[in-house]
Design a protein around this motif. Structure first.
Motif, PDB file in Angstrom:
ATOM      1  N   LEU A 187     -25.574  41.623  52.725  1.00  0.00           N
ATOM      2  CA  LEU A 187     -26.941  41.846  52.253  1.00  0.00           C
ATOM      3  C   LEU A 187     -27.677  42.701  53.282  1.00  0.00           C
ATOM      4  O   LEU A 187     -27.816  42.303  54.437  1.00  0.00           O
ATOM      5  N   LEU A 188     -28.117  43.864  52.847  1.00  0.00           N
ATOM      6  CA  LEU A 188     -28.876  44.738  53.743  1.00  0.00           C
ATOM      7  C   LEU A 188     -30.354  44.660  53.377  1.00  0.00           C
ATOM      8  O   LEU A 188     -30.720  44.800  52.212  1.00  0.00           O
ATOM      9  N   LEU A 189     -31.185  44.422  54.374  1.00  0.00           N
ATOM     10  CA  LEU A 189     -32.624  44.347  54.136  1.00  0.00           C
ATOM     11  C   LEU A 189     -33.322  45.374  55.012  1.00  0.00           C
ATOM     12  O   LEU A 189     -32.982  45.533  56.182  1.00  0.00           O
ATOM     13  N   ASP A 190     -34.283  46.055  54.409  1.00  0.00           N
ATOM     14  CA  ASP A 190     -35.010  47.111  55.104  1.00  0.00           C
ATOM     15  C   ASP A 190     -36.251  46.486  55.753  1.00  0.00           C
ATOM     16  O   ASP A 190     -37.126  45.970  55.062  1.00  0.00           O
ATOM     17  N   ASN A 191     -36.291  46.538  57.082  1.00  0.00           N
ATOM     18  CA  ASN A 191     -37.369  45.850  57.798  1.00  0.00           C
ATOM     19  C   ASN A 191     -38.732  46.501  57.603  1.00  0.00           C
ATOM     20  O   ASN A 191     -39.751  45.896  57.931  1.00  0.00           O
ATOM     21  N   THR A 192     -38.755  47.718  57.071  1.00  0.00           N
ATOM     22  CA  THR A 192     -40.052  48.394  56.904  1.00  0.00           C
ATOM     23  C   THR A 192     -40.676  48.075  55.544  1.00  0.00           C
ATOM     24  O   THR A 192     -41.773  48.512  55.257  1.00  0.00           O
ATOM     25  N   ARG A 193     -39.958  47.359  54.712  1.00  0.00           N
ATOM     26  CA  ARG A 193     -40.546  47.038  53.402  1.00  0.00           C
ATOM     27  C   ARG A 193     -41.664  46.016  53.533  1.00  0.00           C
ATOM     28  O   ARG A 193     -41.733  45.296  54.506  1.00  0.00           O
ATOM     29  N   THR A 194     -42.529  45.975  52.514  1.00  0.00           N
ATOM     30  CA  THR A 194     -43.735  45.154  52.648  1.00  0.00           C
ATOM     31  C   THR A 194     -43.439  43.669  52.795  1.00  0.00           C
ATOM     32  O   THR A 194     -44.088  42.988  53.559  1.00  0.00           O
ATOM     33  N   ASP A 195     -42.428  43.180  52.095  1.00  0.00           N
ATOM     34  CA  ASP A 195     -42.190  41.750  52.155  1.00  0.00           C
ATOM     35  C   ASP A 195     -40.691  41.444  52.214  1.00  0.00           C
ATOM     36  O   ASP A 195     -40.082  41.042  51.221  1.00  0.00           O
ATOM     37  N   PRO A 196     -40.106  41.617  53.399  1.00  0.00           N
ATOM     38  CA  PRO A 196     -38.660  41.377  53.506  1.00  0.00           C
ATOM     39  C   PRO A 196     -38.255  39.940  53.146  1.00  0.00           C
ATOM     40  O   PRO A 196     -37.149  39.719  52.667  1.00  0.00           O
ATOM     41  N   PHE A 197     -39.138  39.003  53.356  1.00  0.00           N
ATOM     42  CA  PHE A 197     -38.815  37.610  53.011  1.00  0.00           C
ATOM     43  C   PHE A 197     -38.597  37.485  51.505  1.00  0.00           C
ATOM     44  O   PHE A 197     -37.676  36.826  51.036  1.00  0.00           O
ATOM     45  N   GLN A 198     -39.464  38.163  50.762  1.00  0.00           N
ATOM     46  CA  GLN A 198     -39.339  38.176  49.310  1.00  0.00           C
ATOM     47  C   GLN A 198     -37.979  38.770  48.907  1.00  0.00           C
ATOM     48  O   GLN A 198     -37.294  38.246  48.041  1.00  0.00           O
ATOM     49  N   ASP A 199     -37.618  39.856  49.563  1.00  0.00           N
ATOM     50  CA  ASP A 199     -36.329  40.498  49.281  1.00  0.00           C
ATOM     51  C   ASP A 199     -35.185  39.532  49.580  1.00  0.00           C
ATOM     52  O   ASP A 199     -34.253  39.395  48.791  1.00  0.00           O
ATOM     53  N   LEU A 200     -35.286  38.871  50.720  1.00  0.00           N
ATOM     54  CA  LEU A 200     -34.249  37.915  51.108  1.00  0.00           C
ATOM     55  C   LEU A 200     -34.125  36.822  50.049  1.00  0.00           C
ATOM     56  O   LEU A 200     -33.030  36.461  49.612  1.00  0.00           O
TER      57      LEU A 200
END
Ligand SMILES: Nc1nc2c(ncn2[C@@H]2O[C@H](COP(=O)(O)OP(=O)(O)OP(=O)(O)O)[C@@H](O)[C@H]2O)c(=O)[nH]1
Ligand SMILES: [Mg+2]
Lengths: 182, 457
Positions: free
Chosen positions: A92-105
């Protein structure tokens, strides 16, 4: 000799680095989603396309590791169901610059929950060079809140060594007894 | 109109990407639900409401056609004679949508013959999003009045799409287009150096060194980080000097300062010698060291006990901070991740020993993996982390199960303890053994070898 085929699946939001990461370790040039999708639309032969990223690592003896990247734009669970069949693990790759990485996670771990529980997930946080926060410790906390435990690494998808570390962590998590000396 | 319950659908405003994915679905998992047809043959229209122009398209359809629409959107859409399917799309939601369209079509046919008063009640049959329980009578005013129109739930078994998935769209089908992809003819074993590692028990570098000189350097570094002590027993830990007291070393002072810095959010300047210092920047979690933390001088500073007054801590004033900032900017290579700096400092101090707080009567479990992409690697770090995540165990058990020298496990234990990644447990150690080879061990080994060996890339 029988051919071994295994899959590793890369997922995450738009621009989180899936294509780049697959490219970094694939033997072949990543087959890109868009080219396939539009080809398919023209030819109307759906079985000739997958609407996703594809990479391949071929080992000696014709063993193959297929690398699949989910389309980041839209999330279609039936695609994912097909995708995860025969998968050994999820990156799982998450972009740290997105507004809500927790939501993505939350979104991605929810969508792949069953697969994660049966197999293994490793999380790579990209673009931390551009945005330091949230930090890795926060991702740990969030995973804990979601009742999950998975390795989390800061990575740059353009860096092959970082991507290899993700795969290493995946393989060792699946079998801590694995060794490069065998 | 209804042939074997397969709906004739036409996709209108929809992005090529989504169209491709839906076509893929209709050709496989959804082939008993929908068939894609031109607009003039369609019984229903599929519209991606998030796509530009979709709203106008829907208006046009609604005014000129009687067929229901399937609206896919991330937002809750409430439109007459339309069924909203929420994104992310699911197989089940699409199956439900197909069923609901069938019902709407049945209603519609009925309406042709029922009195106007009854038709009025369903004319604005705005439906709830699919994915919620199968049609309630409230959703379908008309069927409620007429029992003949009871939904044909049995026509689409809930499990059907799943079985289509496994039968019709096998992994092989997905793979087929790529079978012909050019195979790299680079044989990894022929391009790699035969045997680079000099010391037999040190394996699994993050990435294998590319030359013998690199390899020698790597081995020397690992000797510094993990020491060279032989194995011992729990009873002889003290006697064999396998325990260190952090307070006698730079590590103790540095940890104390870090805790303070993190608690207060302030910048701390820890003078480690008269000229050299480590700047703790807790806010973005950085450490700046005026000495290269991978160099010999820093290693010496960590390895030998400190003298009293050697280390002192200073909180920079605003003016000093500005000067330090400027200095840091000019020396970016000495800026480290704070955790990575503490990790290296602890390893150098530990030299393969356990710390003074180690409790031989407890087992430990790794709560979180260290951020290994940004931390200095030690031999076997991956297998230690993986195994210790899966079971509560003593460092002795871990070393034994993995068949590796204890010093690597002790070093890992010390470094992860100071980063608060290890969790102490009362429980007796679990007896999981990893000696039993798992199903894919051989394959995984070959894949690792290939990736670490450099191979084709
Ligand atoms: N600065 C920075 N850029 C990165 C990092 N990782 C990836 N990128 C860049 O981010 C961009 C997007 O990466 P992609 O690989 O296209 O992302 P993706 O996940 O495939 O995106 P979609 O296919 O749209 O879902 C590329 O230009 C990468 O080079 C990182 O850690 N830091
Ligand atoms: Mg991509």
């Amino acid at each position: 000799m029988s051919v071994t085929n295994k899959k590793i699946i890369f997922t995450g939001p738009v621009g989180s680095g899936k294509t780049t990461a697959i490219n970094a370790i694939s033997d072949i040039r990543t087959v890109t989603t868009d080219a396939l999708a539009s080809d398919m639309t023209q030819s109307r032969k759906p079985q000739t396309t997958v609407a996703m990223d594809y990479g391949l690592i071929t080992l000696e003896g014709d063993e193959r590791i297929h690398l699949y990247g989910t389309p980041g734009q839209e999330r279609f669970d039936f695609m994912w169901n097909i995708l995860i069949k025969g998968g050994i693990g999820l990156i799982l790759l998450l972009d740290n610059t997105r507004t809500d990485p927790f939501q993505d996670l939350k979104f991605y771990t929810h969508a792949f929950r069953e697969f994660i529980e049966q197999q293994q997930m490793v999380v790579g946080i990209t673009r931390m060079d551009l945005q330091r926060r949230p930090g890795i410790a926060e991702y740990h906390q969030w995973l804990e809140q979601l009742g999950l435990n998975a390795p989390v690494f800061e990575i740059d998808a353009r860096n092959r060594k970082d991507v290899i570390t993700l795969i290493q962590a995946l393989l060792y998590s699946l079998d801590p007894g694995v060794s490069v000396d065998e | 109109m209804m042939q074997n319950d397969i709906l004739k659908a036409s996709m209108l405003t929809i992005s090529p990407h989504n169209r491709a994915i839906l076509e893929f679905f209709f050709a496989g998992a959804g082939k008993n639900l929908f068939r894609i047809t031109p607009a003039h043959e369609a019984e229903t229209f599929i519209i991606d409401y998030d796509h530009p122009g979709a709203h106008e398209e829907w208006e046009r359809i609604h005014l000129s056609q009687s067929q229901p629409c399937i609206i896919i959107s991330i937002r809750d859409i409430d439109l007459p004679n339309s069924i909203w399917v929420a994104k992310p799309l699911t197989t089940k939601a699409l199956a439900d949508a197909a069923q609901r369209v069938q019902l709407l079509l049945q209603n519609h046919n009925k309406k042709m013959v029922v009195p106007a008063s009854a038709a009025a009640s369903s004319s604005a049959s705005t439906l709830k999003p699919v994915g919620t329980p199968i049609p309630s009578t409230r959703d379908f005013a008309q069927p409620a009045l007429d029992p003949v129109l009871t939904p044909k739930v049995s026509s689409i078994p809930a499990s059907a799409p799943q079985s289509f998935l496994s039968e019709d769209i096998s992994v092989t089908t997905l793979r087929t287009p790529f079978e012909a992809a050019p195979k790299t003819n680079t044989n990894p074993s022929s391009t790699r150096n035969p045997k680079l590692l000099l010391v037999r028990d040190t394996v699994t570098p993050m990435v294998e060194p590319t030359s013998n000189r690199d390899s020698v350097k790597q081995q020397q570094r690992w000797s510094l980080l993990c020491g060279t002590l032989p194995d011992t027993t729990p009873e002889n830990l003290q006697r064999d000097r396998h325990i260190f007291d952090a307070n006698q070393y730079l590590l103790g002072s540095l940890m104390e300062a870090t805790q303070q810095a993190k608690k207060t959010g302030q910048v701390f300047q820890v003078f480690i010698t008269r000229q050299h210092y480590i700047l703790l920047l807790p806010q973005p979690n950085y450490a700046f060291s005026s000495l290269d933390i991978h160099g010999a001088e820093f290693a010496d500073l960590c390895t030998y006990p400190i003298t009293s007054n050697q280390v002192h801590i200073h909180i920079p004033t605003a003016v000093e901070q500005a000067q330090l900032d400027a200095y840091v900017q000019q020396h970016p290579t000495h800026l480290y991740d704070l955790d990575a700096c503490l990790w290296t400092t602890t390893l150098l101090t530990s030299g393969g020993r356990l710390h003074q707080l180690y409790d031989p009567n407890k087992t430990y479990r790794l709560k979180h993996w260290p951020n290994l992409t940004r931390m200095e690697s030690i031999p076997h770090v991956m297998s230690i982390a993986a195994l210790w995540t899966q079971q509560a165990a003593t460092p002795f058990d871990i070393a034994k199960q993995l068949g590796i020298p204890q010093r690597y496990v002790f070093a890992f234990h010390s470094a992860s303890s100071y980063l608060l990644l290890l969790h102490q447990e009362q429980a007796a150690p679990t007896s999981n053994s990893i000696t039993e080879p798992k199903k894919n061990r051989g394959l995984f080994s070959r894949l690792l070898k290939r990736l670490l060996g450099g191979g084709a890339k």
